[in-house]
Design an enzyme around this catalytic site. Structure first.
Site, PDB file in Angstrom:
ATOM      1  N   LYS B  44     -41.988   7.951 -51.014  1.00 27.92           N
ATOM      2  CA  LYS B  44     -43.194   8.701 -51.376  1.00 27.92           C
ATOM      3  C   LYS B  44     -43.045   9.503 -52.661  1.00 27.92           C
ATOM      4  O   LYS B  44     -44.041   9.946 -53.229  1.00 27.92           O
ATOM      5  CB  LYS B  44     -43.610   9.616 -50.230  1.00 27.92           C
ATOM      6  N   SER B 258     -39.416   3.556 -39.390  1.00 33.59           N
ATOM      7  CA  SER B 258     -40.374   2.610 -39.984  1.00 33.59           C
ATOM      8  C   SER B 258     -39.642   1.459 -40.666  1.00 33.59           C
ATOM      9  O   SER B 258     -40.143   0.332 -40.724  1.00 33.59           O
ATOM     10  CB  SER B 258     -41.303   3.311 -40.977  1.00 33.59           C
TER      11      SER B 258
END
Lengths: 90, 316
Positions: B44, B258
């Site tokens: 991110k 994830s």
């Protein structure tokens, strides 16, 4: 050609609260027709104007049907069909 | 290059690591793009820096501004670091069912957290953030789900890095959240190698997360471009955890949950290539490391226990 269809909470009003139901068909469209015959009202929630509702995702054995022919996606005996509402990630 | 003028300059340029033990054959190879090597430990950092710089260029973000963002964690942590260094305030709207580490990290950076209800997952965080944006018109919402600079960071960074390091790439596999990684990287790769397969791994959560009142509350990010993708897998917490542990045990990589979901999809793609007798170079994203998930018990006990503990949590 029986498949197991997993129903999300939001659509279980149509299946008498059942989390998963059996259905028959060799394509997703046929499976949805069979679902409609036994659990009236489901089809209208899943299909809009001849294609899948924008906020509904359907997976055959965990693969998104939109990349496998959409409503014409093939299903075979023993497959698992999972229906989920589209939610955000990130 | 290993010297940077500041932490913000150290975003991107992550290693691509071969996985010889997990790869099914010498012709079908798996490669891990280690995005946990970014400054705040996740992929991110790329979109966050790009979105902030674009907002500064456009004049939307000026010194002393407060940034507002709906985020389940990593975007918030990246924003908190960048906001601190650049002198902005930060308000994160986060679902209450995310890990304790994420909350603590945000607080350590001095960000304010507004919690949204667990039921409905990030949809509710997005809705709450939009309300707050209306009530506080001087706050700047970068809105990662619809900000072109999010996908743009991957189009100009992640994509070119992958193609340079792995010119023989045949598949790119990444997680589907805002869709920025897949759409941006996928678009770049397919422009340069039209046959590249772009495959999404989407987390499948416990029922609580799908607890919408009606289907029209559903959400598809504005950035999503289905035409860039060639496949999309839904991966549940059991498979995600199983692959997360396998990645650690077999290749030594301590990744977040994830990433296990992404590896699960990458292995499915690899098996298909083997079955067809085709060669493949499959690159997948390690989105973050495992540190932020230790409190969830993901790495302890049996898979069934760990999976049950994750039920109802947002783990991606």
């Amino acid at each position: 050609m029986a498949v197991t269809v997993s129903i999300p909470t939001i659509l279980r009003t149509h299946t008498g609260g059942q989390k998963s139901v059996e259905a028959k068909g060799s394509t997703l469209a046929e499976v949805i027709e069979d679902l409609e015959a036994n659990h009236g009202g489901l089809k209208a929630r899943l299909v809009k104007e001849g294609s899948l509702h924008r906020f509904v995702n359907v997976y055959v054995n965990d693969e998104d049907v939109r990349f496998a022919g959409g409503l014409e996606a093939a299903v075979k005996d023993g497959d698992t069909v999972t229906i989920l509402p589209a939610v955000a990630g990130g | 290059m290993a010297r940077y003028e500041s932490l913000l300059d150290a975003v991107g340029g992550t290693p691509l690591v071969g996985l010889p033990r997990l790869s099914p054959s010498p012709d079908v190879r798996l490669w891990a793009k280690l995005e946990d090597r970014n400054p705040t430990g996740s992929i991110k950092d790329r979109p966050v820096l790009a979105m902030i710089e674009e907002a500064e260029r456009s004049g939307a973000l000026t010194p002393g501004c407060t940034i507002l963002e709906p985020t389940s964690g990593n975007t918030g942590i990246a924003l908190a670091m960048a906001a601190k260094l650049k002198g902005y305030g930060l308000v994160c709207v986060m679902p209450e069912n995310t890990s304790a580490e994420r909350k603590q990290l945000l607080q350590a950076y001095g960000a304010r957290i507004v919690f949204s209800p667990a039921a409905g997952g990030s949809n509710q965080a997005v809705a709450r953030a939009k309300e707050l944006a209306e009530q506080n018109p001087d706050w700047v919402m970068l809105y990662q789900y619809g900000n072109a600079a999010n996908a743009g960071a991957h189009y100009s960074g992640t994509g070119p890095e992958l193609l340079k390091d792995l010119p023989t790439i045949t598949h790119f596999v990444a997680g589907l959240g805002t869709t920025g990684t897949l759409v941006g990287t996928g678009r770049y790769l397919r422009e340069h190698k039209p046959d590249v397969q772009v495959v999404a791994a989407e987390p499948r959560y416990g029922e609580l997360v799908y607890g919408l009142r009606n289907l029209d509350e559903g959400f598809v990010p504005e950035l999503y471009d289905e035409t860039v993708l060639t496949g999309r897998y839904s991966v549940g917490s059991y498979d995600a955890l199983r692959r997360t542990r396998q990645l650690l045990e077999v290749e030594g990589i301590f990744a977040g949950i994830s990433t296990g979901a992404i590896l699960h999809a990458a292995l499915a793609v690899a098996e298909k290539a083997v079955a067809r007798g085709e060669a493949a170079d499959i690159a997948f994203v390690v989105a973050d490391a495992g540190w932020k998930y230790l409190s969830t018990g993901a790495y302890a006990g049996t898979l069934d226990e760990a999976s049950a503990r994750l039920d109802g949590h947002l783990w991606a």
